[in-house]
Scaffold this motif. Structure first.
Motif, short mmCIF file in Angstrom:
data_model
loop_
_atom_site.label_atom_id
_atom_site.label_comp_id
_atom_site.label_asym_id
_atom_site.label_seq_id
_atom_site.Cartn_x
_atom_site.Cartn_y
_atom_site.Cartn_z
N TYR A 117 0.79 -1.11 0.26
CA TYR A 117 0.23 -0.21 0.24
C TYR A 117 1.18 1.30 0.06
CZ TYR A 117 0.65 0.05 5.24
OH TYR A 117 1.59 0.21 6.28
N GLN A 118 0.06 2.18 -0.41
CA GLN A 118 0.75 3.05 -0.32
C GLN A 118 -0.19 4.84 0.36
OE1 GLN A 118 2.74 5.02 -4.16
NE2 GLN A 118 3.77 3.36 -4.91
N ALA A 119 0.40 5.05 1.61
CA ALA A 119 -0.55 6.53 1.75
C ALA A 119 -0.37 8.02 1.93
CB ALA A 119 -1.05 5.73 3.66
N LEU A 120 -0.49 7.96 2.27
CA LEU A 120 -0.29 9.70 2.30
C LEU A 120 0.08 10.10 3.67
CD1 LEU A 120 -1.79 12.73 -0.51
CD2 LEU A 120 0.87 10.99 -0.04
N ARG A 121 -0.83 9.26 4.33
CA ARG A 121 -1.20 10.39 6.22
C ARG A 121 -0.73 8.72 6.69
NH1 ARG A 121 -6.13 14.08 6.81
NH2 ARG A 121 -5.33 16.30 5.96
N GLY A 122 -0.35 9.31 8.13
CA GLY A 122 -0.15 7.86 9.23
C GLY A 122 0.40 8.92 10.66
N LEU A 123 1.07 7.38 11.15
CA LEU A 123 2.21 8.60 12.24
C LEU A 123 2.90 9.22 11.94
CD1 LEU A 123 2.48 4.52 14.67
CD2 LEU A 123 0.29 6.89 15.02
N ASP A 124 2.53 10.21 12.58
CA ASP A 124 4.36 10.88 12.10
C ASP A 124 5.09 10.77 12.09
OD1 ASP A 124 2.88 13.75 12.25
OD2 ASP A 124 2.83 13.05 14.78
N PRO A 125 6.15 10.58 11.82
CA PRO A 125 7.76 10.28 11.37
C PRO A 125 8.24 10.01 12.93
CG PRO A 125 7.57 12.45 9.84
CD PRO A 125 6.26 12.70 10.28
N PRO A 126 9.15 8.58 12.78
CA PRO A 126 10.26 8.84 14.00
C PRO A 126 11.04 9.58 14.18
CG PRO A 126 10.67 7.14 12.02
CD PRO A 126 9.10 7.66 11.83
N VAL A 127 11.57 10.47 12.86
CA VAL A 127 12.19 11.28 13.09
C VAL A 127 12.19 12.79 12.85
CG1 VAL A 127 14.97 12.22 13.18
CG2 VAL A 127 13.76 9.00 13.12
N LYS A 128 11.92 13.44 13.95
CA LYS A 128 11.63 14.95 13.67
C LYS A 128 12.99 15.84 13.76
CE LYS A 128 6.66 14.59 14.27
NZ LYS A 128 5.60 15.45 15.14
N GLY A 129 12.59 16.89 13.10
CA GLY A 129 14.43 17.45 13.22
C GLY A 129 15.07 18.93 12.49
N PHE A 130 16.20 19.19 12.51
CA PHE A 130 15.94 20.35 11.01
C PHE A 130 17.74 19.75 10.92
CE2 PHE A 130 16.31 22.91 14.90
CZ PHE A 130 17.51 23.53 14.26
N TYR A 131 18.21 20.12 9.67
CA TYR A 131 19.88 20.24 9.51
C TYR A 131 19.88 21.73 8.60
CZ TYR A 131 23.31 18.37 6.08
OH TYR A 131 24.90 18.00 5.00
N GLN A 132 21.44 21.46 9.17
CA GLN A 132 22.26 23.28 8.40
C GLN A 132 23.46 22.95 8.24
OE1 GLN A 132 21.25 25.83 11.67
NE2 GLN A 132 18.75 26.26 10.64
N LEU A 133 23.30 23.37 7.22
CA LEU A 133 24.70 23.03 6.78
C LEU A 133 25.70 24.42 5.92
CD1 LEU A 133 27.49 21.45 6.30
CD2 LEU A 133 26.21 20.25 3.12
N SER A 134 26.68 25.86 6.75
CA SER A 134 26.82 25.83 5.70
C SER A 134 28.74 26.39 5.44
CB SER A 134 26.54 28.20 6.46
OG SER A 134 27.50 27.29 8.17
N MET A 135 29.11 27.41 4.54
CA MET A 135 30.64 26.88 4.07
C MET A 135 31.43 27.81 5.40
SD MET A 135 30.68 23.98 2.48
CE MET A 135 32.40 24.58 1.20
N VAL A 136 32.34 27.71 5.78
CA VAL A 136 33.21 28.83 6.76
C VAL A 136 33.77 28.69 6.22
CG1 VAL A 136 34.80 28.85 8.47
CG2 VAL A 136 32.97 27.35 8.47
N SER A 137 34.78 28.38 4.78
CA SER A 137 35.71 28.47 3.57
C SER A 137 35.53 27.10 2.48
CB SER A 137 37.18 28.01 4.68
OG SER A 137 37.73 27.07 4.40
N GLU A 138 36.03 27.58 1.47
CA GLU A 138 36.29 26.05 0.21
C GLU A 138 35.38 25.22 0.51
OE1 GLU A 138 37.55 26.16 -4.72
OE2 GLU A 138 38.06 27.59 -2.77
N ASP A 139 37.24 24.97 1.66
CA ASP A 139 37.57 23.55 2.34
C ASP A 139 36.82 23.25 3.30
OD1 ASP A 139 38.37 22.78 -0.67
OD2 ASP A 139 40.78 24.12 0.28
N GLU A 140 35.81 23.69 3.79
CA GLU A 140 35.71 23.50 5.09
C GLU A 140 33.68 24.34 5.31
OE1 GLU A 140 36.32 24.97 9.86
OE2 GLU A 140 37.76 25.45 8.80
N GLY A 141 33.12 23.74 6.39
CA GLY A 141 31.76 23.57 5.90
C GLY A 141 31.28 23.28 7.54
#
Length: 569
Positions: free
Chosen positions: A399-423
């Motif tokens: 089956y395929q569905a659009l709803r159900g229980l909430d995801p078992p993992v919630k949160g956010f991810y951020q990534l920004s560059m400090v220099s050309e070779d470091e993030g």
């Protein structure tokens, strides 16, 4: 048992170099195709070319199509570069999975081979040619030559709608998938949890009453033991993910394929596609106790019968696909796909009735069932089915569905560059929020992929779990096997920096590595495993392609293509 409408004319298996490594033709089915073509000529005078290509001709045509469409599957969308008669010219996404090949014969004749059901498993491509009627083939030829773009899926002239009405297409997909499982070694029965408690997920909300009728006693041989289920999922933070097929570098077992084909569809019409059943019959045969009584008609998917303590078990395996943006103006995206596995230890040949309810609230969009099921017309919120279960574990439905229980993992991810070779990166996650016992998380890991940069080092300490590094990724193992989370939610954070090798250093390393590979090839005795050579070539080509890419702007260096997500498993 499949009807004659699901017969197979031929099948081919190709490797990543577009060479045919296994093929099988079914003369009995081919005679039926020749006879149908001849009737078409006698009645209408229209000429068809009832031919099958050689392995070499098919390999050439497959490679030409891959170059023409841009990849093995193609896009299924008409572009300015599409040519009339090609799959992309039809302008229907289904041509990514049901393809056509333009076969060139030595006498300069050309014909179209269609419909070819294409399935990718590991590094192999499986092409199945089912038997269709000549009128259906002509209808496809007309779709290939029309000047206007493709229609919507539900429209009468849509190729998708046309193909979905052909039982042979479903049968060909089933054959392709089971052959793929044999190639990769994934031929074990689906796992079913032992115990009386529900495993949760959509099963709790969809399963209504269960009734069992028509039980009678019969003898049975030994049954495979019930295995304990372990669940896993794929999850995305911050964008969309593209899951590449798992690499299968070992040579295929041609003897296993021949043995399975000769038993499951000896004359081209599939009888039973259960690898477990076929293997058990070949290993054990039948005894006098296995002969059914005259009043019982035994289906092909249940060659042996059960006798003993009766029980029926259900378990569910769900995969959440979620994109969480951590932005108020962009809603998170969530979809669920799953399967309901069953084990029915029931005497005789009973029919089991099952009612699924709550379909509307769960936004269930797709349902497909085991071949033993008889499905009634479903209402707005319910679906009834009756099935005669095989022995052992089996998948009752997908089956395929659009709803159900909430995801078992919630949160956010951020990534920004400090220099050309470091993030600099930051994770802030909540695990199992809203989940209660007996639901548990067996394992959880987050991967930061950097396919076009070589990771030199990283620093940072997560609040929970361990961190490891590969050449092109950083992996954070939050929950490891044996330390599951149940009945509570936890917060996990991880911040730090990741450093990459300078692009000039990457170029030098790649060049040195390719020279070493060439020297090793020159010094070899010709007896190395060809699969390892394939993997080395693919890795070298990827390195070369990566080195030729231009550097991105530092303001948004990772918010594009392969860098826009972190993947959790």
């Amino acid at each position: 048992m499949m009807s004659g409408g699901s017969s197979i004319r031929a099948l081919w298996i190709l490797n990543p170099q577009d060479a045919v490594v296994f093929s099988r033709r079914f003369p009995t089915v081919e005679k039926r195709w020749h006879a149908a073509c001849q009737r078409e000529i006698d009645q209408l005078g229209d000429a068809l070319q009832p031919l099958l290509p050689t392995d070499a001709e098919l390999a050439v045509a497959f490679g030409e199509r891959k170059r023409r469409e841009g990849s093995v599957c193609g896009s299924g969308i008409r572009t300015s570069g599409s040519s009339k008669g090609s799959d992309s010219w039809v302008d229907d996404p289904i041509t990514r999975h049901i393809i056509s090949l333009h076969i060139h014969k030595k006498d300069k004749n050309e014909f179209i081979l269609w419909p070819l059901v294409l399935h990718t498993k590991g590094s192999y491509y499986i092409a199945i040619l089912p038997l269709v009627e000549p009128q259906q083939f002509k209808a496809y030829e007309r779709l290939c030559k029309r000047n206007y773009c493709g229609s919507s899926v539900g429209e009468k002239q849509s190729l998708s709608s046309f193909l979905l009405n052909l039982p042979c297409i479903t049968g060909a997909f089933m054959v392709a998938h089971v052959l793929g499982d044999i190639i990769s070694g994934d031929v074990l029965d689906p796992e079913v949890i032992v115990g009386g408690s529900s495993v949760g997920g959509l099963l709790d909300s969809l399963t209504g009453s269960i009734g069992i009728s028509g039980i009678s006693a019969r003898a049975k041989p030994a049954v495979a033991p019930v295995s304990t289920s372990s669940t896993s999922g794929a999850f995305v933070i911050g964008g969309a993910t593209l899951d590449a097929p798992k690499s299968t570098s070992k040579p295929i077992d041609k003897d296993a394929l021949r043995a399975f084909i000769s038993s499951s569809m000896p004359f081209g019409t599939p009888i039973d596609l259960s690898y477990t059943n076929i293997s058990a019959i070949r290993a054990n045969g039948f005894s006098s106790a296995d002969i059914p009584t005259a009043d019982l008609k035994q289906p092909a998917w249940k060659p042996y019968l059960y006798k003993g303590r009766q029980r029926i078990l259900f378990s569910i395996h769900e995969i959440f696909n979620a994109a969480m943006y951590d932005r108020d103006e962009i809603p998170d995206s969530l979809s669920i796909s799953g399967q309901v596995n069953c084990r029915a230890e029931l005497e005789g040949l009973p029919d089991v009735s099952l009612t699924l309810s709550g379909l509307k609230d769960a936004h269930v969009e797709v349902l497909s069932f085991h071949q033993s099921s008889q499905v009634s017309e479903h209402g707005d919120d319910k679906q009834g089915l009756m099935f005669s279960p095989p022995l052992g574990n089996f998948c009752l439905m997908h089956y395929q569905a659009l709803r159900g229980l909430d995801p078992p993992v919630k949160g956010f991810y951020q990534l920004s560059m400090v220099s050309e070779d470091e993030g600099a990166f930051l994770f802030r996650l909540r695990l199992m929020e809203g989940y209660k016992s007996p639901l548990s998380m067996e394992y959880c890991s987050v991967t930061m992929p950097f396919p076009r940069r070589r990771v030199a080092s990283f620093d940072g300490n997560p609040s929970i779990g361990t961190v490891s590094m590969t050449k092109h990724s950083v992996e954070w193992k939050i929950v490891i096997s044996g330390r599951s989370i149940s009945g509570k939610s936890i917060e996990a954070t991880f911040s730090g920096n990741v450093k990459f090798l300078p692009r000039a250093s990457q170029r030098v390393l790649s060049l040195s590595r390719s020279v070493s590979a060439v020297r090793a090839e020159d010094d070899s005795d010709g007896e190395q495993d060809s699969s390892n050579n394939v993997m080395n070539i693919e890795e070298y080509l990827m390195e070369k392609m990566n080195n030729d890419l231009q550097a991105v702007e530092l303001e948004e260096p990772f918010c594009w293509q392969a860098y826009n997500y972190a993947k959790e498993e």
